[in-house]
Design a protein around this motif. Structure first.
Motif, PDB file in Angstrom:
ATOM      1  N   GLU A  73      37.076  34.927  35.908  1.00 32.14           N
ATOM      2  CA  GLU A  73      35.694  34.782  35.463  1.00 32.14           C
ATOM      3  C   GLU A  73      35.316  35.926  34.527  1.00 32.14           C
ATOM      4  O   GLU A  73      34.664  35.700  33.489  1.00 32.14           O
ATOM      5  CB  GLU A  73      34.756  34.756  36.673  1.00 32.14           C
ATOM      6  N   ASP A  74      35.731  37.143  34.858  1.00 31.69           N
ATOM      7  CA  ASP A  74      35.449  38.292  33.997  1.00 31.69           C
ATOM      8  C   ASP A  74      36.100  38.111  32.624  1.00 31.69           C
ATOM      9  O   ASP A  74      35.488  38.413  31.589  1.00 31.69           O
ATOM     10  CB  ASP A  74      35.947  39.586  34.640  1.00 31.69           C
ATOM     11  N   ASP A  75      37.349  37.616  32.617  1.00 34.86           N
ATOM     12  CA  ASP A  75      38.055  37.376  31.358  1.00 34.86           C
ATOM     13  C   ASP A  75      37.310  36.351  30.507  1.00 34.86           C
ATOM     14  O   ASP A  75      37.161  36.519  29.293  1.00 34.86           O
ATOM     15  CB  ASP A  75      39.480  36.876  31.621  1.00 34.86           C
TER      16      ASP A  75
ATOM     17  N   SER B 206      45.792  36.598  51.607  1.00 36.96           N
ATOM     18  CA  SER B 206      45.596  35.329  50.903  1.00 36.96           C
ATOM     19  C   SER B 206      44.142  35.160  50.483  1.00 36.96           C
ATOM     20  O   SER B 206      43.850  34.779  49.344  1.00 36.96           O
ATOM     21  CB  SER B 206      46.022  34.166  51.804  1.00 36.96           C
ATOM     22  N   TYR B 207      43.216  35.469  51.389  1.00 35.61           N
ATOM     23  CA  TYR B 207      41.785  35.288  51.123  1.00 35.61           C
ATOM     24  C   TYR B 207      41.297  36.217  50.016  1.00 35.61           C
ATOM     25  O   TYR B 207      40.709  35.765  49.030  1.00 35.61           O
ATOM     26  CB  TYR B 207      40.989  35.551  52.402  1.00 35.61           C
ATOM     27  N   PHE B 208      41.559  37.515  50.150  1.00 33.88           N
ATOM     28  CA  PHE B 208      41.022  38.467  49.185  1.00 33.88           C
ATOM     29  C   PHE B 208      41.764  38.436  47.856  1.00 33.88           C
ATOM     30  O   PHE B 208      41.159  38.665  46.805  1.00 33.88           O
ATOM     31  CB  PHE B 208      41.021  39.878  49.771  1.00 33.88           C
ATOM     32  N   ALA B 209      43.068  38.141  47.893  1.00 32.76           N
ATOM     33  CA  ALA B 209      43.813  38.033  46.632  1.00 32.76           C
ATOM     34  C   ALA B 209      43.300  36.861  45.817  1.00 32.76           C
ATOM     35  O   ALA B 209      43.111  36.965  44.604  1.00 32.76           O
ATOM     36  CB  ALA B 209      45.303  37.862  46.922  1.00 32.76           C
ATOM     37  N   LEU B 210      43.047  35.741  46.483  1.00 30.53           N
ATOM     38  CA  LEU B 210      42.541  34.560  45.794  1.00 30.53           C
ATOM     39  C   LEU B 210      41.159  34.819  45.216  1.00 30.53           C
ATOM     40  O   LEU B 210      40.885  34.515  44.051  1.00 30.53           O
ATOM     41  CB  LEU B 210      42.489  33.372  46.765  1.00 30.53           C
TER      42      LEU B 210
ATOM     43  N   ARG C 178      41.365  37.301  42.295  1.00 27.87           N
ATOM     44  CA  ARG C 178      41.922  36.670  41.094  1.00 27.87           C
ATOM     45  C   ARG C 178      40.887  35.770  40.434  1.00 27.87           C
ATOM     46  O   ARG C 178      40.770  35.741  39.203  1.00 27.87           O
ATOM     47  CB  ARG C 178      43.178  35.865  41.459  1.00 27.87           C
ATOM     48  N   ARG C 179      40.124  35.041  41.235  1.00 26.60           N
ATOM     49  CA  ARG C 179      39.075  34.188  40.677  1.00 26.60           C
ATOM     50  C   ARG C 179      38.060  35.014  39.898  1.00 26.60           C
ATOM     51  O   ARG C 179      37.608  34.621  38.822  1.00 26.60           O
ATOM     52  CB  ARG C 179      38.374  33.430  41.807  1.00 26.60           C
TER      53      ARG C 179
ATOM     54  N   SER D 288      33.497  46.592  48.565  1.00 23.72           N
ATOM     55  CA  SER D 288      33.474  45.467  47.629  1.00 23.72           C
ATOM     56  C   SER D 288      34.662  44.564  47.948  1.00 23.72           C
ATOM     57  O   SER D 288      35.545  44.907  48.737  1.00 23.72           O
ATOM     58  CB  SER D 288      33.582  45.964  46.191  1.00 23.72           C
ATOM     59  N   ARG D 289      34.708  43.410  47.296  1.00 22.28           N
ATOM     60  CA  ARG D 289      35.840  42.514  47.483  1.00 22.28           C
ATOM     61  C   ARG D 289      37.136  43.211  47.058  1.00 22.28           C
ATOM     62  O   ARG D 289      38.176  43.087  47.714  1.00 22.28           O
ATOM     63  CB  ARG D 289      35.636  41.245  46.664  1.00 22.28           C
ATOM     64  N   TYR D 290      37.066  43.950  45.961  1.00 23.52           N
ATOM     65  CA  TYR D 290      38.255  44.648  45.478  1.00 23.52           C
ATOM     66  C   TYR D 290      38.714  45.705  46.474  1.00 23.52           C
ATOM     67  O   TYR D 290      39.911  45.880  46.713  1.00 23.52           O
ATOM     68  CB  TYR D 290      37.955  45.287  44.124  1.00 23.52           C
TER      69      TYR D 290
END
Length: 278
Positions: free
Chosen positions: A117-119, A105-109, A112-113, A82-84
């Protein structure tokens, strides 16, 4: 840009959920020996456990067929990530490599997005459930008393907002099971549109002093239709065409509870020791 390599090797499953192959990610991160990458992956799996996340949701072992020289093929073990999972792997990878910094940088961004969205989804879903209670009360004052009448009243709102689709039509369009609630499977944009529909209908019913269910139904439809017209005027995506999130609200809530429990356990050595003794 170089970090587009992570976007290029991204895959989508039949439900539109993104994932990455560990073999391709290892190559992208310049691990010539896959066994060295497996060590990095083990550290990421341990970090996943410590965060309270279910490992099988993020690391899925599969067997893939790879092509060798002269058209030969061989089966190899691969892990779908998964992305995580990719984010945790990047955290454990060799920081001296430029591609690792770009991957971070790519996966952290992206991670976080998704967290934001989940929040938003969790907050909006809670708000709309609360406002639906107020809407039901206002509808009752307008003569929508019986459960069947309220179901019809709700469908008028959905039909206005969703271009004629009733609740069961939306449910079917999302490919949900009978027991699943459509609100639990909406993204933040779709939830926000439905929250606006509920609050504005409630306000108009009260302001106009509506006292019969036929008028209440017409108002609910008109409010939904007006919101739909506004969405169209802005050139935005119609609610029925918005993507259905891969995780339901219930799944997000369960995950947050596990994360909070894991955090409390890490911050309270006494409870961790007690758990180990038990």
């Amino acid at each position: 840009m170089m970090n587009n390599i992570f976007e290029r090797i991204k895959r989508l499953d039949d439900d539109g959920r993104e994932y990455w192959s560990s073999r391709q990610l290892a190559a992208a991160l310049e691990y010539a020996d896959y066994r060295n990458f497996e060590n990095v992956m083990e550290s990421a799996i341990e970090a996943c456990k410590n965060s309270g996340q279910p490992v099988p949701d993020h690391f899925v072992e599969v067997t893939e067929m790879i092509e060798l020289a002269k058209g030969a093929h061989r089966e190899v073990k691969t892990v779908y990530l998964s992305r995580y999972a990719c984010y945790l792997i990047i955290q454990s990878a060799d920081p001296r490599k430029d591609v690792v910094a770009l991957g971070h940088s790519y996966f952290a961004l992206q991670t976080r997005r998704q967290e934001l969205e989940d929040d938003r989804r969790l907050q909006l879903c809670q708000e709309i459930k609360e406002h639906n209670k107020s809407l039901a009360s206002a509808a009752k004052q307008a003569g929508v008393v019986q459960p069947i009448d309220y179901a019809i009243f709700q469908n008028y709102g959905y039909q206005g907002l969703y271009g004629g689709l009733k609740k069961q039509d939306i449910h079917r369009r999302k490919g949900l099971k009978k027991s699943q609630d459509i609100l639990d499977h909406m993204g933040s944009e779709e939830l926000a549109a439905n929250l606006f529909r509920a609050t504005q209908t409630e306000s108009k019913l009260k302001r106009d002093g509506v006292d019969n269910k036929d008028a209440a139904n017409r108002i609910h439809f008109a409010v939904g239709k007006k919101i739909r017209q506004t969405i169209a005027e802005f050139g935005n995506t119609m609610p029925e065409d918005l993507p259905t999130p891969s995780d339901s609200i219930k799944q997000l809530e369960t995950r947050r509870k596990k994360e909070q429990k894991a955090l409390r356990r890490r911050n309270d050595p006494a409870s961790q020791t007690k758990g180990e003794e038990g």
